[in-house]
Design an enzyme around this catalytic site. Structure first.
Site, PDB file in Angstrom:
ATOM      1  N   CYS B  84       0.865  -1.036   0.082  1.00 41.09           N
ATOM      2  CA  CYS B  84      -0.137  -0.076   0.105  1.00 41.09           C
ATOM      3  C   CYS B  84       0.922   1.240   0.143  1.00 41.09           C
ATOM      4  O   CYS B  84       1.621   1.560  -0.877  1.00 41.09           O
ATOM      5  CB  CYS B  84      -0.808  -0.100   1.212  1.00 41.09           C
ATOM      6  SG  CYS B  84      -2.237   1.146   1.018  1.00 41.09           S
ATOM      7  N   HIS B 197      -3.575  -5.315  -0.337  1.00 41.26           N
ATOM      8  CA  HIS B 197      -3.001  -5.907   1.114  1.00 41.26           C
ATOM      9  C   HIS B 197      -3.096  -7.314   1.165  1.00 41.26           C
ATOM     10  O   HIS B 197      -4.190  -7.957   1.419  1.00 41.26           O
ATOM     11  CB  HIS B 197      -3.696  -5.122   2.271  1.00 41.26           C
ATOM     12  CG  HIS B 197      -3.664  -3.877   2.631  1.00 41.26           C
ATOM     13  ND1 HIS B 197      -3.021  -3.466   3.387  1.00 41.26           N
ATOM     14  CD2 HIS B 197      -4.421  -2.631   2.038  1.00 41.26           C
ATOM     15  CE1 HIS B 197      -3.043  -2.101   3.466  1.00 41.26           C
ATOM     16  NE2 HIS B 197      -3.636  -1.553   2.499  1.00 41.26           N
ATOM     17  N   GLU B 199      -1.911  -9.034   3.520  1.00 41.06           N
ATOM     18  CA  GLU B 199      -2.171  -9.606   4.846  1.00 41.06           C
ATOM     19  C   GLU B 199      -3.542  -9.598   5.140  1.00 41.06           C
ATOM     20  O   GLU B 199      -4.166  -9.902   6.420  1.00 41.06           O
ATOM     21  CB  GLU B 199      -1.190  -8.756   5.606  1.00 41.06           C
ATOM     22  CG  GLU B 199      -1.779  -7.403   6.225  1.00 41.06           C
ATOM     23  CD  GLU B 199      -1.609  -6.248   5.133  1.00 41.06           C
ATOM     24  OE1 GLU B 199      -1.412  -6.669   3.944  1.00 41.06           O
ATOM     25  OE2 GLU B 199      -1.719  -5.220   5.302  1.00 41.06           O
TER      26      GLU B 199
END
Lengths: 285, 214
Positions: B84, B197, B199
């Site tokens: 990001c 993202h 994650e």
């Protein structure tokens, strides 16, 4: 290729428990929030919302424990709301493992808090929750405390104001519909959505799959937050009443009785239904 | 999974480090959130995460003297991941709040979605699909972050700015938002960086982490 609509289970929390306000009947204990969260994650949820419905100082640590347990097992965005008063509260919730916070009362009382929080944590971290109630003249007013406190702010102009102050997203609850299963308030949702250009997540009233497809067909909202529809499906398969007797009203959990307006569904079931209606969504095949 | 494989999560004291840490913990990677030059350099892999504004981030990177650690780590050839804002910071400059110089590791600029008339809502929040570009680039690279990831797979995005790489061959994937196609990840030698993202993108996102760090 396009951005998918977001299907977001909303988990209301009281102390260590997931609760649901049953229309006109008050809060019922349904189980443990982190267990519902894990199941919803595996079932295709796009995000999760935790709302601390009591938000007392005593229970703050218990909320932080629930967030950190969840963040270790659930790898989708988690928004946490309820009782956030200042920058330190936001830091603590993010530190516990949340990705976004949702704020209502503190924003109404002190709108400059939105600007401060947005600048410090980034706009995308700051969700403003608006709880709207329809007035006799057809306008909508913003309320706090699950629709109990009148604020004097008209919902559409308040939405515009929070956008200009740097909010990244609006979580819009129609209090009149919430927990009823009677359908989402398309009139309210489109009024708010049309007046701003940040994403809107609509909440309150989903009772069956067609309510959700109707919403996306009529209003370009970014997502929908849903509680009962998914919770009732989950507890029909995972009913566990052991050890809850001291923790609140579990008559509902024991009775296996479901509000007649709610037709339970899994998340993946809802997404397949939407996909068949050509609504862009992320489906686990 | 190699337990001796340690990953440095680079801390520039503004973004949310906890999500990436939780994901690395879950995958069994030893990891440390740090801004210490030696600790970063001794790791086998590094992540530059990020949520927040570009100018504030660059200010903190300067104040913590992190640019040498990031640049030296990358020139050592070990896998480096940006996420990001951590993708955007690798670029030459950003137009966020005026003009701010970036780390200059990837040539190109960072621009606001507001410059695109077709885009109706900002930020771009939610799950969107990736289109794989330059497959030969990934095939010839030692690192294959998208190995076994299908074209059109969904990942989680939340951002108002996008990157425009100078060299097309740096573009690994693109994504389309409101009819506007932008670069959603880059791969350049040992640097992989994504606007989405990993994650926060469920199993497919975690798969990218294990593809890249091994």
């Amino acid at each position: 290729m396009s951005l998918a609509v977001r299907i977001i289970p909303r988990i209301d929390i009281k102390g260590p428990n997931l609760v649901k306000g049953v229309y006109l009947e008050g809060l019922r204990v349904l189980g443990k929030p982190e267990e519902f969260a894990k199941y919803y994650y595996e079932n295709g949820a796009d995000e999760l919302i935790y709302q601390d419905v009591v938000a007392s100082l005593y229970e703050r640590n218990s909320l932080h424990d629930i967030i950190s347990k969840t963040a270790k097992e659930v790898f989708i965005p988690l928004t946490v709301g309820g009782g956030i008063r200042n920058i330190e509260d936001i830091s603590n919730i993010l530190r516990a493992g949340a990705d976004k916070v949702s704020i209502n009362t503190a924003a109404i009382e002190n709108p400059s808090f939105i600007k401060k929080a947005s600048r410090k944590f980034g706009a995308s971290t700051i969700v403003i929750a608006i709880e709207a109630i329809r007035q006799p003249d057809g306008t909508y007013m913003a309320f706090t405390d699950n629709g109990r406190n009148y604020t004097g702010k008209e919902a559409v102009s308040w939405a515009k104001e929070v956008e200009s102050l740097g909010a990244g997203e609006i979580l819009l609850t129609s209090v009149d519909q919430e927990g009823s299963g009677d359908g989402l308030n398309i009139d309210l949702i489109s009024q708010i959505s049309d007046s701003i250009s940040i994403p809107v997540v609509a909440h309150g009233g989903t009772g069956k799959l067609s309510h959700v497809s109707d919403l996306f067909a009529k209003v370009p909202v970014s997502g929908v937050a849903i509680a009962s529809l998914f919770h009732y499906d989950y507890i029909s398969m995972n009913r566990n009443t052991d050890g809850y007797e001291k923790e609140g009203n579990i008559d509902f959990l024991k009775s296996n009785r479901i509000l007649s307006t709610i037709q339970p569904s899994t998340i993946n079931g809802l997404k397949k239904y939407l996909k068949d209606k050509n609504i862009s969504c992320r489906v686990n095949e | 999974m190699n337990k001796d494989y340690k990953i440095a999560v680079i801390d520039y004291q503004m973004s949310n480090m906890f999500s990436i840490k939780n994901a690395l913990d879950r995958l069994g990677y030893e990891n440390e959130v740090t801004s210490d030059y030696k600790k970063i350099m001794s790791a086998q892999g590094a992540v530059l995460p990020g949520v927040g504004s570009f100018p504030d981030a660059m200010e903190n990177i300067k104040a913590l003297n992190l640019a040498p650690a990031i640049k030296d780590f990358i020139s050592n050839g070990k896998p480096f991941m940006g996420i990001c804002l951590g993708l955007q910071l690798l670029f030459s400059a950003s137009e966020e709040f005026g003009h701010t110089k970036g780390l200059g590791i990837i040539e190109g600029t960072v621009r606001n979605f507001k410059s695109q008339p077709s885009i109706e809502r900002i930020p771009h929040v939610g799950w969107n699909q990736i289109k794989k570009m330059n497959l030969s680039n990934e095939d010839s690279n030692d690192h294959r972050p998208l190995d076994q990831i299908m074209d059109n797979e969904y990942f989680y995005f939340v951002h108002s700015y996008f990157v425009c790489p100078e060299n097309e061959e740096d573009i690994l994937t693109t994504t389309t938002y409101d009819d506007f196609e932008f670069c959603s990840s880059v791969l350049s030698k040992n640097v992989f960086a994504s606007q989405f993202h990993p994650e926060k993108s469920g199993d497919k996102g975690l798969k990218i982490l294990t593809n890249f760090f091994k």
